[in-house]
Scaffold this active site. Structure first.
Site, PDB file in Angstrom:
ATOM      1  CD1 TRP A  26     -40.702  41.667 -20.686  1.00 21.81           C
ATOM      2  CD2 TRP A  26     -40.344  40.726 -22.679  1.00 21.81           C
ATOM      3  NE1 TRP A  26     -40.568  42.678 -21.607  1.00 21.81           N
ATOM      4  CE2 TRP A  26     -40.357  42.130 -22.837  1.00 21.81           C
ATOM      5  CE3 TRP A  26     -40.144  39.923 -23.807  1.00 21.81           C
ATOM      6  CZ2 TRP A  26     -40.161  42.754 -24.065  1.00 21.81           C
ATOM      7  CZ3 TRP A  26     -39.959  40.540 -25.036  1.00 21.81           C
ATOM      8  CH2 TRP A  26     -39.970  41.935 -25.156  1.00 21.81           C
ATOM      9  NE  ARG A  85     -41.256  48.111 -16.783  1.00 22.26           N
ATOM     10  CZ  ARG A  85     -40.745  47.752 -17.965  1.00 22.26           C
ATOM     11  NH1 ARG A  85     -39.932  48.553 -18.605  1.00 22.26           N
ATOM     12  NH2 ARG A  85     -41.064  46.590 -18.500  1.00 22.26           N
ATOM     13  CB  THR A 118     -46.885  55.134 -36.756  1.00 25.01           C
ATOM     14  OG1 THR A 118     -45.853  54.160 -36.750  1.00 25.01           O
ATOM     15  CG2 THR A 118     -48.037  54.654 -35.898  1.00 25.01           C
ATOM     16  CB  SER A 156     -43.173  27.604 -33.890  1.00 28.42           C
ATOM     17  OG  SER A 156     -44.488  27.866 -34.334  1.00 28.42           O
ATOM     18  CB  SER A 157     -41.847  32.545 -35.035  1.00 26.11           C
ATOM     19  OG  SER A 157     -42.618  32.569 -33.856  1.00 26.11           O
ATOM     20  CG  ASP A 205     -53.681  24.335 -47.339  1.00 26.33           C
ATOM     21  OD1 ASP A 205     -53.010  25.042 -46.568  1.00 26.33           O
ATOM     22  OD2 ASP A 205     -54.322  23.343 -46.961  1.00 26.33           O
ATOM     23  CD  GLU A 214     -42.057  39.785 -30.820  1.00 27.40           C
ATOM     24  OE1 GLU A 214     -43.093  39.283 -30.365  1.00 27.40           O
ATOM     25  OE2 GLU A 214     -41.470  39.322 -31.817  1.00 27.40           O
ATOM     26  CG  HIS A 249     -35.969  53.428 -28.554  1.00 28.77           C
ATOM     27  ND1 HIS A 249     -36.729  53.624 -29.677  1.00 28.77           N
ATOM     28  CD2 HIS A 249     -36.517  52.362 -27.943  1.00 28.77           C
ATOM     29  CE1 HIS A 249     -37.691  52.726 -29.719  1.00 28.77           C
ATOM     30  NE2 HIS A 249     -37.590  51.954 -28.673  1.00 28.77           N
ATOM     31  CG  HIS A 250     -35.874  49.218 -25.856  1.00 27.92           C
ATOM     32  ND1 HIS A 250     -37.092  49.079 -25.235  1.00 27.92           N
ATOM     33  CD2 HIS A 250     -36.134  49.128 -27.196  1.00 27.92           C
ATOM     34  CE1 HIS A 250     -38.043  48.910 -26.140  1.00 27.92           C
ATOM     35  NE2 HIS A 250     -37.489  48.928 -27.330  1.00 27.92           N
ATOM     36  CG  HIS A 272     -38.099  48.753 -31.107  1.00 28.71           C
ATOM     37  ND1 HIS A 272     -38.551  49.255 -29.912  1.00 28.71           N
ATOM     38  CD2 HIS A 272     -38.780  49.424 -32.057  1.00 28.71           C
ATOM     39  CE1 HIS A 272     -39.445  50.210 -30.134  1.00 28.71           C
ATOM     40  NE2 HIS A 272     -39.599  50.330 -31.431  1.00 28.71           N
ATOM     41  CB  SER A 299     -55.976  48.308 -43.302  1.00 35.83           C
ATOM     42  OG  SER A 299     -55.049  49.150 -42.650  1.00 35.83           O
ATOM     43  CE1 TYR A 317     -43.067  50.023 -34.653  1.00 38.11           C
ATOM     44  CE2 TYR A 317     -40.807  49.226 -34.597  1.00 38.11           C
ATOM     45  CZ  TYR A 317     -41.738  50.223 -34.353  1.00 38.11           C
ATOM     46  OH  TYR A 317     -41.330  51.410 -33.798  1.00 38.11           O
ATOM     47  CG  HIS A 347     -48.576  39.626 -17.350  1.00 39.45           C
ATOM     48  ND1 HIS A 347     -49.847  39.383 -17.843  1.00 39.45           N
ATOM     49  CD2 HIS A 347     -48.331  40.939 -17.616  1.00 39.45           C
ATOM     50  CE1 HIS A 347     -50.345  40.493 -18.372  1.00 39.45           C
ATOM     51  NE2 HIS A 347     -49.440  41.453 -18.256  1.00 39.45           N
ATOM     52  CE  LYS A 369     -49.008  50.978 -41.494  1.00 39.50           C
ATOM     53  NZ  LYS A 369     -49.772  50.332 -42.592  1.00 39.50           N
TER      54      LYS A 369
END
Length: 638
Positions: A148, A463, A341, A182-183, A112, A268, A315-316, A266, A281, A270, A83, A344
């Site tokens: 994951w 969890r 943040t 790919s990314s 293009d 990731e 922080h993880h 982390h 925006s 963002y 998931h 914004k």
């Protein structure tokens, strides 16, 4: 011709015949058109979004009541692993990439992307990685079951070997590496396109915010993916060749995996949220009927988030025993990243303040994003305090936090973007009644699902728990969350049902449905033609299309001059379709599958196919065809 004159567009006739083009399914398999590739990304991402949602519903059914036996513990582990993997890598990221591909070249006035065939290759490689990740559901070994995050030693042979021929974790490792290819190649393409292919007058500080966030996200991907690639290669070496990078008994360090994973993981976060911020925006100024408030600050804060995102990964890991100095440093950095943040948020509020607000469906989803992301941000700041984080670590409070960020944040904004740009992409306008109905059902379902999880976490529910006893005090909140999950599912079904109906039966509309401000709405027809713009636009202001609509005589004269220049250079050059990006991706897919099964001859054969595809692709050269436009009679010829 007026940008709103769809009748004239529909009456265009061909004066000369273009060299024979591939049509039907072949045109999609060989396409290098950034718009078609964007649609391929979008359709794939939405499919996997529904797959990930179905996996989540199975999880919630299992947790609806205590001591449930609806699914086995093993299947539960596979479901929560797939998931999260599916939603992050196969839904949110490619859906953002769909908007990058489709909208960014239009927003900067380009024909293009810089490397059209590389763009096609990036999509087919993504699809190959997505298939490999999900093959486990259809083979004996089952789907990956280590989470994951893939923490060592859970991914070692000793822990993940459910069957004598286990390959579920190998598929997960290989699938993620291919998705990384790919990314990265897609991001390099976006960076080169934005820097080199902007229309005349489109300075960096005139770029639409969505294009700016595309640029920042692309840099984040290029800088963060090497870390996860290194970790995955080391894990692959441990599993396939007997090395000991993460094996404690042979001198390895499981904590090394966490550092490598989260220094990717982390940023990731963002990578997932910055595109959403870019979409919001664009939507808020359009439906507030005023320019974006504090544009330079919005751009600078987005870049700052990307920069600071590389300094908060640990922080993880507050509960891993890093020591007080490291814990204090990462606590302070985590608090600091909340500042851009918050900036914004104030800019978005300033955009709305005093505007002539139109509460259309995209605006509702954008406002929903602001509220839900703010909620997730508040709980995120709580985790910057190490003592609070230690209490909430691996509890359902964290589950509530990141779902408010990634569903309340990313998904709400992406749904807003689909609704906002749907008339431009397909030339049909979505029903406001059904659009708003889907929003409110999704909004209610989302909050009913995830808000109770804050209390579950504070009450101690961990969890990744497949069953719980009825005396723990978690019964009511879990039942409410499960009911909310089905309400959310109904809302998503309404949303996509309405979109499908609109695609076939919806009201036809002109290119500028919302009276928007940015350049993608200046295309001559909906859907946009393959060459995007009949004449390369000249940009005079930050809100380029708004300026065009208010200076029509000046813009008409410029377009006439540019049209003469185009014809003097042989018309508009467009790249030809090509099979070779697909061939190269198929070779990579074949090689990866054989490698996972330890059949080296097949792996080498797949590599040969891939390199042959790349060689033939390079040998094609810069060929293409030219489009000639008869602007006097509004006729098009090839």
């Amino acid at each position: 011709m007026s940008a709103h004159d769809t009748t004239a567009t529909e009456k265009r006739s061909w004066l000369l015949t273009r060299p024979t083009a591939k049509t039907g399914i072949v045109s999609w398999l060989t396409t290098v058109d950034h718009k078609k590739i964007g649609l391929l990304y979008g359709m794939s991402a939405l499919f996997f979004f529904l797959v990930g949602g179905f996996e989540a519903l199975l999880i919630r059914v299992q947790l609806a009541i205590p001591n449930n036996t609806f699914i086995s513990h093993q299947l539960y582990n596979e479901l929560f692993t797939m998931h999260a993997t599916t939603m992050i890598f196969l839904a949110v990221m490619p859906l953002s990439a769909a908007f990058f591909n489709y909208m960014m070249p239009l927003q900067i006035g380009a024909r293009d992307v810089a490397f059209p065939r590389l763009n096609g290759f990036a999509f087919w490689v993504f699809l190959a990685g997505a298939i490999i990740l999900n093959i486990g559901w259809f083979v004996k070994s089952g789907a990956p079951d280590s989470g994951w995050f893939g923490y060592a030693p859970l991914t070692s042979k000793a822990y993940s070997n459910q069957f004598a021929t286990d390959m579920s974790t190998d598929l997960w490792v290989m699938g993620l590496q291919i998705l990384g290819v790919s990314s990265v190649v897609g991001s390099l393409n976006f960076i080169v396109t934005i820097i080199n292919m902007r229309a005349p007058g489109m300075t960096m500080m005139r770029l639409p915010v969505f294009t700016w966030m595309t640029l920042v996200t692309a840099f984040l991907i290029i800088l963060s993916f090497p870390a996860i690639t290194i970790a995955l290669v080391e894990l692959m070496m441990d599993r396939s060749f007997g090395t000991s990078f993460f094996d404690v008994s042979n001198g390895g360090l499981p904590i090394l995996w966490q550092h490598l994973f989260w220094i990717f993981g982390h940023p990731e976060v963002y990578i997932l949220i910055l595109p959403a911020m870019g979409i919001v925006s664009e939507i808020l100024p359009t439906f507030s009927k005023k320019p974006l408030f504090g544009y330079p600050i919005i751009v600078f804060s987005g870049a700052t988030i990307g920069f600071l995102g590389f300094g908060v990964w640990s922080h993880h890991m507050f509960t891993t025993g890093m020591g007080t100095v490291a814990t204090a440093a990462f606590s302070l950095m985590t608090m600091a990243i909340a500042v851009p943040t918050g900036v914004k948020m104030f800019n978005w509020i300033g955009t709305i303040w005093g505007g002539h607000i139109q509460m259309r469906t995209p605006m509702l989803f954008a406002l929903g994003f602001m509220w839900m992301f703010m909620m997730g941000g508040f709980s995120g700041v709580m985790h910057s305090a190490a003592p609070a984080d230690a209490q909430q670590q691996d509890s359902y409070f964290v589950v509530a936090h990141f779902h408010y960020v990634l569903i309340g944040g990313s998904i709400f904004a992406l749904l807003a973007g689909i609704h906002y740009w749907f008339p431009l992409i397909f030339g049909r306008k979505v029903s406001e009644f059904w659009g708003k109905t889907s929003f409110w059902v999704i909004f209610v379902g989302f909050n009913t699902t995830f808000f109770p999880m804050h209390f579950l976490g504070l009450n101690g529910m961990p969890r990744r728990t497949a069953v719980y006893d009825g005396n723990m005090g978690w019964n009511d909140a879990n039942l409410i969350a499960t009911v909310g999950a089905f309400i959310l599912g109904i809302g998503v079904a309404i949303y996509f049902g309405v979109m499908i109906y609109t695609y076939f039966k919806g009201e036809k509309t002109n290119p500028d449905t919302w009276d928007a401000r940015t350049l993608e709405w200046a295309v001559p027809s909906t859907p946009p033609p393959e060459h995007n713009f009949d004449v390369t636009p000249t940009v005079h202001a930050r809100d380029a299309y708004w300026y065009e609509k208010n200076h029509q005589a000046e813009i008409a004269a410029e377009k006439a001059a540019h049209a003469k220049e185009d014809e003097a250079h042989g018309g508009i050059h467009m790249p030809s379709q090509s099979w070779f990006p697909l061939v190269a991706a198929v070779g990579l897919f074949i090689g990866a599958l054989f490698f996972v099964n330890h059949i080296m001859i097949g792996a080498i054969a797949g590599g040969v196919i891939m390199f042959l595809g790349v060689y033939l692709w390079a040998a094609e050269g810069p060929g293409g065809y030219h489009i000639h436009l008869d602007h006097k009679n509004d006729h098009k010829k090839h």
